[in-house]
Scaffold this motif. Structure first.
Motif, mmCIF file in Angstrom:
data_model
loop_
_atom_site.group_PDB
_atom_site.id
_atom_site.type_symbol
_atom_site.label_atom_id
_atom_site.label_comp_id
_atom_site.label_asym_id
_atom_site.label_seq_id
_atom_site.Cartn_x
_atom_site.Cartn_y
_atom_site.Cartn_z
ATOM 1 N N ALA A 1 0.822 -1.208 0.000
ATOM 2 C CA ALA A 1 0.000 0.000 0.000
ATOM 3 C C ALA A 1 0.859 1.263 0.000
ATOM 4 N N GLU A 2 1.998 1.232 0.681
ATOM 5 C CA GLU A 2 2.855 2.415 0.749
ATOM 6 C C GLU A 2 3.381 2.790 -0.635
ATOM 7 N N ALA A 3 3.827 1.804 -1.407
ATOM 8 C CA ALA A 3 4.328 2.077 -2.755
ATOM 9 C C ALA A 3 3.212 2.579 -3.663
ATOM 10 N N VAL A 4 2.032 1.989 -3.547
ATOM 11 C CA VAL A 4 0.897 2.422 -4.364
ATOM 12 C C VAL A 4 0.504 3.851 -4.024
ATOM 13 N N ASN A 5 0.422 4.171 -2.724
ATOM 14 C CA ASN A 5 0.034 5.523 -2.321
ATOM 15 C C ASN A 5 1.044 6.564 -2.778
ATOM 16 N N ALA A 6 2.322 6.229 -2.766
ATOM 17 C CA ALA A 6 3.340 7.167 -3.243
ATOM 18 C C ALA A 6 3.149 7.441 -4.731
ATOM 19 N N ALA A 7 2.883 6.383 -5.494
ATOM 20 C CA ALA A 7 2.650 6.555 -6.930
ATOM 21 C C ALA A 7 1.375 7.353 -7.186
ATOM 22 N N LEU A 8 0.320 7.054 -6.441
ATOM 23 C CA LEU A 8 -0.949 7.762 -6.633
ATOM 24 C C LEU A 8 -0.828 9.234 -6.282
ATOM 25 N N ALA A 9 -0.057 9.547 -5.244
ATOM 26 C CA ALA A 9 0.130 10.948 -4.863
ATOM 27 C C ALA A 9 0.840 11.725 -5.972
#
Length: 697
Positions: free
Chosen positions: A516-524
């Protein structure tokens, strides 16, 4: 037709292969114009159409506050191979990816399979020794001296544009940026496109093709947009110009010039928005959008008031209806099927003595034979004229008088060699083109797991009202809606579109190891990029964000789009993602597969300005019949004979007024054919509702 407006004067302009359509929104309503497309200088037709619409509305050109434009320029440049002298730089060992394709044989038993040739020839494809892993780690850093030497070779080669696509650049674009910096130093005027900017997604073949297509058309599109702005300014129109992009929203001139590949389906996307807004106003959840102009026909599924979208489509297919036979482009797009079936589509007799229609088109230059502008080959427009479906004195509002004699001459010379009379040949042309379009609709519905008979058709474009009723008969559809302004529907759709930008990123993960951390960084990062583009065009206007995950079962070759909540994700959202994927997969294929792991390949985030809800339109089915004062004869395809039809002015079909088919509803922009099986009823918003007679019994 009155559009929602804040008092400003806005103009939507759609350039098609035959006509340039203009819709001008002003406080008093809507004015429109339809002029022949000027292929040598498209901007001249735009200005001419805007002037005509402004005069009809009594609006000064200086009062125009916004111009919204959609164009087929990019698509035509790719199909006709009229682009820049192009170089392509890729990772060493991957020079031939664009030629090897995916090794998929879309027509398994065709020994003479024809595939589109790459836009860039092999001698113009260069390689650099570098390598990035799928997770973005640098495995082999490029030698700065090799980069500079390669840039110098390209600068000396006389190229107009360069596309750069390295392996796994979607995960780390640093090497592409290094190459671009060297190219700018060596050739400051060179147009440069990077795959990590244009299409940062998995699959190198699609990504390389997309960045190559962007670079190929970039110089031409940038020059055209400059000429357009200059022509508008010279005419006294100082308004900002926005472009309709393929995903169904608006972008500014600068973005359009940098990423013209986003404009590939801009005109058809406007039509889909137009149909979607009509569907929302009429409370229709399942709609088949049918857009037929002078050169092509477009068919799109609209559900819940939104057109179906995708992140990949094909252009310049060598085989009609065959996925895999075209040039794949990975960019956000309204998903539709497009075929060469328009009013200008040329009919001919093949070697087996069969009548074939399209995909070649007479366009606007010279146009169908009946235009009297030099065309000699028979077209769909000529056939419709001979079958009584067009009034030769009122075509395009009377601006293009049609010649019945020239149409007869073209059909007799080109088609009666098959042993048909002129009338039989004309019917063959329209019936074949109708079956081609109906077949395209069937294929599109099946590919999306939908039962087309349960949908309502919305028809627009200059040609759709002539053919839509017959398509409904072929497809088993019970209801057809022809909205007001249908003849210039795509241009009206531009006026209803939001300012939006969609960002897609490749980020492969197994759901079992969801990070989730990697996905949220990309989404941001994606949200910030999209927000910057939207803010540049709309300021701080309210926006809505949508998020899509592209997912698949492990081992599958392709993924499906899965809508997910647009928020920060947590580790426990893994179950939510799996459930959302199962629901989407079941809706498409009817079942799920037990025991297979699920993967996410790409994420897509879209930010768009909010659209006001359209004013609801209460359906009108009952009302007094209308006694027409005139009649005309046309050929009813289902009955296989000429019928006497009531001729009705569209303005006479006030809410609830009904006319039994056969009938022809006439207006300046087009004519609506009501076959013997249907009745037509006026609606409160000016739409025409065509229903099968048995549904009204």
């Amino acid at each position: 037709m009155t559009l929602s407006t804040d008092g400003r004067v806005r103009v939507g302009v759609d350039i098609g292969g035959t006509f340039t359509d203009v819709a001008l929104e002003h406080p008093g309503g809507l004015a429109s114009a339809k002029v022949l497309t000027d292929h040598a200088k498209p901007e001249r037709a735009i200005v001419r159409g805007i002037v005509e619409a402004a005069q009809a509305a009594g609006v000064a050109l200086a009062a125009i506050a916004q111009v919204i434009h959609g164009t087929t320029l990019v698509t035509n440049a790719l199909i006709e191979r009229r682009g820049a002298k192009l170089a392509f730089v890729t990772t060493h060992g991957f020079r031939d990816v664009v030629e090897m394709r995916t090794e998929n044989r879309f027509e398994q038993y065709d020994l003479n399979l024809v595939l589109p040739q790459p836009l860039v020839a092999r001698p113009d494809r260069f390689t650099l020794r570098e390598r990035v892993a799928a997770d973005g780690a640098v495995l082999l850093a490029p030698d700065p001296a090799e980069i500079e030497g390669l840039a110098a070779r390209i600068a000396a080669g006389g190229y107009e544009a360069v596309a750069v696509g390295f392996l796994h650049a979607y995960a780390n674009g640093a090497h592409e940026r290094m190459m671009a910096d060297a190219l700018r130093r060596a050739a400051p005027d060179l147009s440069i496109s990077l795959s990590s900017v244009i299409s940062p997604q998995m699959r190198e073949f699609e990504r390389f093709n997309t960045v190559i297509a962007n670079a190929y058309v970039q110089p031409r599109v940038a020059a055209y947009l400059r000429r357009l702005v200059e022509a508008l300014r010279a005419a006294g129109i100082a308004a900002p110009v926005f472009l309709m992009h393929s995903g169904g929203g608006l972008i500014g001139l600068e973005t359009a010039a940098e990423q013209p590949v986003r404009l590939l389906e801009s005109g058809p996307a406007g039509g889909a928005i137009y149909a979607a807004e009509t569907a929302r106003a009429h409370g229709l959840d399942r709609v088949l959008s049918f857009d037929m102009g002078g050169t092509t026909a477009k068919i799109c599924l609209i559900e819940g008031g939104e057109p179906k979208t995708a992140n990949r489509f094909e252009v310049a297919r060598t085989y009609r209806f065959k996925k895999g036979s075209g040039m794949p482009v990975s960019t956000p797009v309204v998903e539709m099927v497009e075929i060469g079936a328009g009013g200008g589509s040329i009919a001919q007799v093949d070697g087996l003595g069969q009548v074939r229609v399209g995909p070649r088109s007479a366009g606007s230059e010279p146009g169908p034979a009946s235009y009297g502008r030099g065309g000699e080959e028979p077209t769909v427009t000529d056939a419709n004229l001979l079958l009584g479906r067009l009034d030769p004195a009122r075509f395009a509002g009377g601006s293009i008088p049609l010649s019945v004699a020239r149409a007869e001459q073209a059909v007799a010379a080109g088609l009666t060699v098959a042993g048909l009379s002129i009338a039989e040949a004309a019917f063959a042309v329209t019936e074949i083109v109708d079956e081609n379009m109906a077949n395209a609709a069937r294929v599109h519905a099946v590919e999306n797991g939908r039962d087309i008979e349960a949908f309502t058709m919305i028809g627009f474009g200059g040609g759709a009202p002539l053919h839509a009723c017959r398509l409904c008969e072929k497809l088993g559809i019970q209801a057809l809606l022809i909205p007001p302004g249908a003849g210039v529907g795509s241009a009206i759709g531009f006026l209803k579109a939001p300012i939006s930008f969609e960002v897609t990123r490749g980020l492969f993960q197994r759901l079992a190891a969801f990070d989730a951390e990697a996905v949220n960084a990309a989404l941001a990062a994606m949200a910030e990029e999209a927000r910057a583009f939207v803010r540049a065009g709309a300021g701080e206007a309210p926006t809505v964000t949508t998020l899509t995950a592209f997912m698949r079962y492990k081992g599958q070759g392709w993924e499906i789009p899965v809508p997910v909540p647009a928020r920060a994700l947590a580790a426990e959202d893994r179950a939510m993602l799996e459930e959302a994927f199962a629901a989407a997969y079941r809706a498409l294929f009817g079942r799920t597969i037990d025991g297979l792991a699920v993967e996410v390949t790409n994420w897509s985030l879209r930010i768009a300005t909010t659209r006001p809800a359209p004013e609801p339109v209460a359906p009108s089915r009952d009302g007094p019949g209308l006694r027409p004062e005139r009649s005309r004869r046309f050929f009813d395809a289902a009955l296989r004979r000429m019928v006497t039809a009531a001729e009705v002015e569209r303005s006479a079909l006030t809410p609830g007024r009904r006319v039994e088919g056969p009938a022809i509803v006439v207006e300046d922009e087009t004519s609506t054919i009501v076959t013997s099986a249907f009745s037509v009823i006026g609606q409160a918003d000016g739409s025409l509702l065509l229903l099968r007679k048995e549904t009204l019994a």
